[in-house]
Scaffold this active site. Structure first.
Site, PDB file in Angstrom:
ATOM      1  N   LYS A 135      46.181  15.354 -19.856  1.00  0.00           N
ATOM      2  CA  LYS A 135      46.796  16.301 -20.800  1.00  0.00           C
ATOM      3  C   LYS A 135      47.373  15.529 -21.979  1.00  0.00           C
ATOM      4  O   LYS A 135      48.382  14.842 -21.871  1.00  0.00           O
ATOM      5  CB  LYS A 135      47.928  17.110 -20.158  1.00  0.00           C
ATOM      6  CG  LYS A 135      48.316  18.275 -21.080  1.00  0.00           C
ATOM      7  CD  LYS A 135      49.723  18.793 -20.900  1.00  0.00           C
ATOM      8  CE  LYS A 135      50.767  18.089 -21.723  1.00  0.00           C
ATOM      9  NZ  LYS A 135      50.657  18.247 -23.184  1.00  0.00           N
ATOM     10  N   GLY A 155      55.893   8.796 -22.097  1.00  0.00           N
ATOM     11  CA  GLY A 155      56.648   9.749 -22.915  1.00  0.00           C
ATOM     12  C   GLY A 155      58.126   9.448 -22.812  1.00  0.00           C
ATOM     13  O   GLY A 155      58.526   8.319 -22.494  1.00  0.00           O
ATOM     14  N   SER A 156      58.936  10.447 -23.066  1.00  0.00           N
ATOM     15  CA  SER A 156      60.383  10.235 -23.091  1.00  0.00           C
ATOM     16  C   SER A 156      60.936  10.052 -21.673  1.00  0.00           C
ATOM     17  O   SER A 156      60.347  10.524 -20.692  1.00  0.00           O
ATOM     18  CB  SER A 156      61.055  11.440 -23.745  1.00  0.00           C
ATOM     19  OG  SER A 156      60.777  12.594 -22.981  1.00  0.00           O
ATOM     20  N   GLY A 190      60.022  11.982 -18.190  1.00  0.00           N
ATOM     21  CA  GLY A 190      59.642  11.107 -17.073  1.00  0.00           C
ATOM     22  C   GLY A 190      60.409  11.457 -15.802  1.00  0.00           C
ATOM     23  O   GLY A 190      59.844  11.539 -14.704  1.00  0.00           O
ATOM     24  N   GLU A 218      56.005   5.288 -18.143  1.00  0.00           N
ATOM     25  CA  GLU A 218      56.249   4.417 -19.300  1.00  0.00           C
ATOM     26  C   GLU A 218      57.096   5.230 -20.258  1.00  0.00           C
ATOM     27  O   GLU A 218      56.598   6.176 -20.860  1.00  0.00           O
ATOM     28  CB  GLU A 218      54.941   4.029 -19.986  1.00  0.00           C
ATOM     29  CG  GLU A 218      53.968   3.249 -19.132  1.00  0.00           C
ATOM     30  CD  GLU A 218      54.377   1.811 -18.955  1.00  0.00           C
ATOM     31  OE1 GLU A 218      55.348   1.363 -19.600  1.00  0.00           O
ATOM     32  OE2 GLU A 218      53.737   1.130 -18.146  1.00  0.00           O
ATOM     33  N   CYS A 223      57.496   3.134 -28.771  1.00  0.00           N
ATOM     34  CA  CYS A 223      58.443   2.987 -27.657  1.00  0.00           C
ATOM     35  C   CYS A 223      59.134   1.632 -27.698  1.00  0.00           C
ATOM     36  O   CYS A 223      60.301   1.511 -27.357  1.00  0.00           O
ATOM     37  CB  CYS A 223      57.708   3.158 -26.339  1.00  0.00           C
ATOM     38  SG  CYS A 223      56.277   2.083 -26.207  1.00  0.00           S
ATOM     39  N   GLU A 278      67.365   6.838 -28.500  1.00  0.00           N
ATOM     40  CA  GLU A 278      66.074   6.565 -29.134  1.00  0.00           C
ATOM     41  C   GLU A 278      65.849   7.565 -30.265  1.00  0.00           C
ATOM     42  O   GLU A 278      65.765   8.767 -30.032  1.00  0.00           O
ATOM     43  CB  GLU A 278      64.961   6.682 -28.090  1.00  0.00           C
ATOM     44  CG  GLU A 278      63.614   6.256 -28.610  1.00  0.00           C
ATOM     45  CD  GLU A 278      62.516   6.374 -27.563  1.00  0.00           C
ATOM     46  OE1 GLU A 278      62.489   7.386 -26.844  1.00  0.00           O
ATOM     47  OE2 GLU A 278      61.692   5.452 -27.477  1.00  0.00           O
TER      48      GLU A 278
HETATM   49  P1  NAP Z   1      57.604  13.691 -24.416  1.00  0.00           P
HETATM   50  O1  NAP Z   1      58.234  14.811 -25.119  1.00  0.00           O
HETATM   51  O2  NAP Z   1      58.258  13.138 -23.213  1.00  0.00           O
HETATM   52  O3  NAP Z   1      56.115  14.165 -24.089  1.00  0.00           O
HETATM   53  C1  NAP Z   1      55.204  13.339 -23.426  1.00  0.00           C
HETATM   54  C2  NAP Z   1      54.188  14.211 -22.715  1.00  0.00           C
HETATM   55  O4  NAP Z   1      54.855  14.970 -21.699  1.00  0.00           O
HETATM   56  C3  NAP Z   1      53.498  15.221 -23.628  1.00  0.00           C
HETATM   57  O5  NAP Z   1      52.151  15.363 -23.230  1.00  0.00           O
HETATM   58  C4  NAP Z   1      54.293  16.472 -23.354  1.00  0.00           C
HETATM   59  O6  NAP Z   1      53.606  17.672 -23.623  1.00  0.00           O
HETATM   60  C5  NAP Z   1      54.589  16.356 -21.877  1.00  0.00           C
HETATM   61  N1  NAP Z   1      55.745  17.152 -21.483  1.00  0.00           N
HETATM   62  C6  NAP Z   1      56.797  17.550 -22.253  1.00  0.00           C
HETATM   63  N2  NAP Z   1      57.645  18.304 -21.533  1.00  0.00           N
HETATM   64  C7  NAP Z   1      57.123  18.411 -20.285  1.00  0.00           C
HETATM   65  C8  NAP Z   1      57.533  19.073 -19.096  1.00  0.00           C
HETATM   66  N3  NAP Z   1      58.649  19.807 -19.040  1.00  0.00           N
HETATM   67  N4  NAP Z   1      56.742  18.947 -17.992  1.00  0.00           N
HETATM   68  C9  NAP Z   1      55.596  18.231 -18.040  1.00  0.00           C
HETATM   69  N5  NAP Z   1      55.148  17.593 -19.133  1.00  0.00           N
HETATM   70  C10 NAP Z   1      55.909  17.670 -20.251  1.00  0.00           C
HETATM   71  O7  NAP Z   1      57.379  12.448 -25.380  1.00  0.00           O
HETATM   72  P2  NAP Z   1      56.819  12.468 -26.855  1.00  0.00           P
HETATM   73  O8  NAP Z   1      57.878  13.016 -27.746  1.00  0.00           O
HETATM   74  O9  NAP Z   1      55.467  13.085 -26.867  1.00  0.00           O
HETATM   75  O10 NAP Z   1      56.613  10.897 -27.128  1.00  0.00           O
HETATM   76  C11 NAP Z   1      57.655  10.060 -27.496  1.00  0.00           C
HETATM   77  C12 NAP Z   1      58.222   9.337 -26.303  1.00  0.00           C
HETATM   78  O11 NAP Z   1      57.207   8.573 -25.647  1.00  0.00           O
HETATM   79  C13 NAP Z   1      59.291   8.355 -26.685  1.00  0.00           C
HETATM   80  O12 NAP Z   1      60.389   8.460 -25.824  1.00  0.00           O
HETATM   81  C14 NAP Z   1      58.607   7.007 -26.507  1.00  0.00           C
HETATM   82  O13 NAP Z   1      59.476   5.936 -26.274  1.00  0.00           O
HETATM   83  C15 NAP Z   1      57.713   7.267 -25.359  1.00  0.00           C
HETATM   84  N6  NAP Z   1      56.626   6.280 -25.290  1.00  0.00           N
HETATM   85  C16 NAP Z   1      56.688   5.290 -24.341  1.00  0.00           C
HETATM   86  C17 NAP Z   1      55.692   4.313 -24.274  1.00  0.00           C
HETATM   87  C18 NAP Z   1      55.739   3.214 -23.241  1.00  0.00           C
HETATM   88  O14 NAP Z   1      54.687   2.613 -22.993  1.00  0.00           O
HETATM   89  N7  NAP Z   1      56.862   2.909 -22.626  1.00  0.00           N
HETATM   90  C19 NAP Z   1      54.640   4.343 -25.188  1.00  0.00           C
HETATM   91  C20 NAP Z   1      54.614   5.353 -26.142  1.00  0.00           C
HETATM   92  C21 NAP Z   1      55.617   6.316 -26.184  1.00  0.00           C
HETATM   93  P3  NAP Z   1      53.850  18.396 -25.045  1.00  0.00           P
HETATM   94  O15 NAP Z   1      53.238  17.483 -26.042  1.00  0.00           O
HETATM   95  O16 NAP Z   1      53.144  19.680 -24.965  1.00  0.00           O
HETATM   96  O17 NAP Z   1      55.320  18.537 -25.216  1.00  0.00           O
END
Ligand code: NAP
Ligand code: MG
Length: 499
Positions: free
Chosen positions: A190, A243-244, A248, A266, A301, A400
């Site tokens: 997804k 993701g966040s 997570g 991650e 990230c 962040e």
């Molecule tokens: P996010 O809001 O956590 O979303 C990540 C994924 O999770 C998206 O596909 C999102 O779908 C899905 N998601 C959101 N809410 C959910 C829920 N309640 N249940 C299940 N899945 C859900 O993160 P983002 O804003 O897309 O990305 C930014 C974050 O990613 C930052 O915190 C960044 O640090 C982190 N990141 C970490 C790494 C690493 O390797 N450590 C690398 C890149 C990014 P939707 O898009 O539909 O909301």
């Protein structure tokens, strides 16, 4: 594809041939509900087209297809060298389509076209790395003595769910998909709702490369619906998430409330980038500090979002940084000369601008930027922004921001620098600049983060594991260790009977 600029506004290239349906069991299809959602370009704020909005029903279909393909052995039971050949072909196909894939990334999430092409080559290299690795991994024979032959083998997990963010819409899924496919799993992916296009294009290439139907399924949709359904599915063996940290944590709950599936995370970061007064070359350190926070508009990230400066050089570094930041003024993402593009969408831009207001309210000194840029483009751009003389207790030092906002914090002694560096709930990356090898090694030993860079920032390689300590995650992407994420150990105990 041509682009023409009218004032600051970019005329977007034609995207009518881009995939917009879900990819399930080898076919592109609408969501079962027929629902769609708007796929926007932050380059100009325009609607590109509508994309299938998958939900629990589609996830069920995709997981069933993935399970069938896994059980059939059409992929899972191939010799590793056969899967390797298919994945090497996939790498060729991705490379062949570099320009088109890069355009999809830029249009969908706003990073500069040159960076998008770099992301595509990163994905090519990652597929090659795991393709090449998988026929070089051996099982073990247990030291159980002469009365038995005992084998310890690694087997694919089964059906793996991948949930990924928008900041690297091709590379983030690839870091997980390449080792998951190489080891013989079937996958349901997804992508983030802000950037689904390139993942759908990847699905077509995976199929063209010869991966059998059902082995990869790509379902655009929302986190609360499709993402949650995958996380709670009783027939998914593992979730690999990027993701966040907040989301997570939800995946850990989903796993605990469903089938105890494995969860690899991650997550976010607030990484310390520390420059000591004895840095070997302050100008080089400044260039890395700028790239570490303005690259990908700070939507990284591992961004070096906390710049820790030893007091005696703090002013010098901040002055040089303001000059360096001029190179990072946002420009048209479709122009190859642009170094910083847009934020992913309006929501993210508003979130970043709100953090900038918070920083000023908290009393940090706004030394550069702070506003929206390229407003008449219709897109969502933020100026490179630098706060000086912040303290580590401020919100802009603890949370962040995920934007081009640098929080600079002065420190005195080595011990104080280390204490501030570790004073965070995150632990993804760190950087340290010093000419003293002992100081560098003391710092590297004591910092609580998955990576620490000495006299560089955020360097890595496919051969090196990437991931976080503390609330930056659980587990590691990349390197041979990633093969362990998508396999489990089996013991075969063969009793040797007496003659
Ligand atoms: P996010 O809001 O956590 O979303 C990540 C994924 O999770 C998206 O596909 C999102 O779908 C899905 N998601 C959101 N809410 C959910 C829920 N309640 N249940 C299940 N899945 C859900 O993160 P983002 O804003 O897309 O990305 C930014 C974050 O990613 C930052 O915190 C960044 O640090 C982190 N990141 C970490 C790494 C690493 O390797 N450590 C690398 C890149 C990014 P939707 O898009 O539909 O909301
Ligand atoms: Mg988009």
């Amino acid at each position: 594809m041509t682009t023409a600029a009218a004032g600051n506004r970019t005329e977007l290239p034609d995207s009518s041939n881009f995939r917009r349906q879900a990819f399930i069991d080898g076919d592109f299809a609408d969501a079962a509900s027929g629902e769609t959602f708007a796929c926007m370009s932050p380059v100009s704020g325009e609607l590109l087209f509508e994309v299938a909005a998958c939900d629990a029903e589609d996830i069920d279909r995709a997981v069933a297809a993935a399970r069938r393909s896994f059980e059939s052995g059409s992929w899972s039971q191939l010799a590793p060298k056969t899967r390797k050949a298919v994945l090497l072909r996939l790498a060729e196909l991705i490379e062949r389509d570099t320009d088109e894939l890069a355009m999809m990334i830029t249009l969908d999430m706003g990073k500069p076209i040159g960076d998008a092409a770099g992301e595509v080559s990163g994905a090519v290299a990652c597929f090659r790395y795991f393709a090449e690795a998988v026929d070089k991994v051996y099982g073990e024979v247990g030291p159980t003595g002469p009365s038995a032959v005992t084998l310890v083998t690694r087997e694919a997990l089964g059906v793996v769910g991948l949930v990924v963010p928008w900041n690297y819409p091709l590379l983030m899924p690839t870091w997980k998909l390449a080792p998951a496919l190489a080891t013989g799993n079937s996958v349901v992916l997804k992508p983030a709702e802000q950037s689904p296009i390139v993942a759908l294009a990847l699905a077509a290439l995976v199929s063209e490369a010869g991966v059998p139907d059902g082995v990869l399924n790509v379902l655009p949709g929302f986190g609360e619906t499709a993402g949650q359904a995958l996380g709670r599915h009783m027939d998914v063996d593992k979730i690999a998430f990027t993701g966040s940290s907040d989301v997570g944590k939800l995946f850990l709950v989903y796993a605990g409330e469903s089938n105890m599936k494995g969860v690899q995370l991650e997550c976010g970061g607030k990484s310390p980038h520390v420059i000591f007064a004895d840095a070997p070359d302050v100008d080089v350190a400044v260039a890395h500090a700028a790239e570490g926070i303005f690259g990908n508009s700070g939507q990284v990230c591992s961004a070096g979002s906390r710049l820790l400066l030893q007091e005696s050089i703090a002013d010098e570094v901040l002055e040089k940084l303001a000059v360096e930041a001029a190179k990072w003024q946002p420009g048209d993402p479709l122009d190859p000369a642009t170094r910083m593009g847009s934020m992913v969408d309006e929501t993210q831009m508003q979130r970043v601008l709100s953090y900038i207001r918070t920083g000023s309210d908290e009393g940090a000194e706004l030394r550069l930027g702070g506003g929206r840029a390229r407003r008449d483009s219709g897109g969502f751009y933020v100026e490179p922004t630098i706060f000086g003389s912040a303290t580590n207790a401020m919100k802009i030092a603890q949370e962040e921001i995920f934007g081009p906002v640098l929080t600079a914090i002065p420190f005195g002694s080595e011990a104080e620098g280390l204490r501030i560096a570790n004073d965070t709930v995150f632990g993804l990356t760190a950087g340290v600049w010093t000419s003293d090898i002992n100081k560098a090694l003391r710092f590297a030993r004591s910092i609580r983060s998955g990576t620490v860079c000495v006299n560089c920032y955020d360097y890595g390689d496919n051969s090196l594991p990437f991931g976080g300590y503390k609330q930056s995650g659980i587990g590691r992407d990349k390197s041979l260790h990633a093969l362990e994420n998508y396999t489990q150990l089996k013991v075969t105990y063969i009793n040797v009977l007496d003659g």
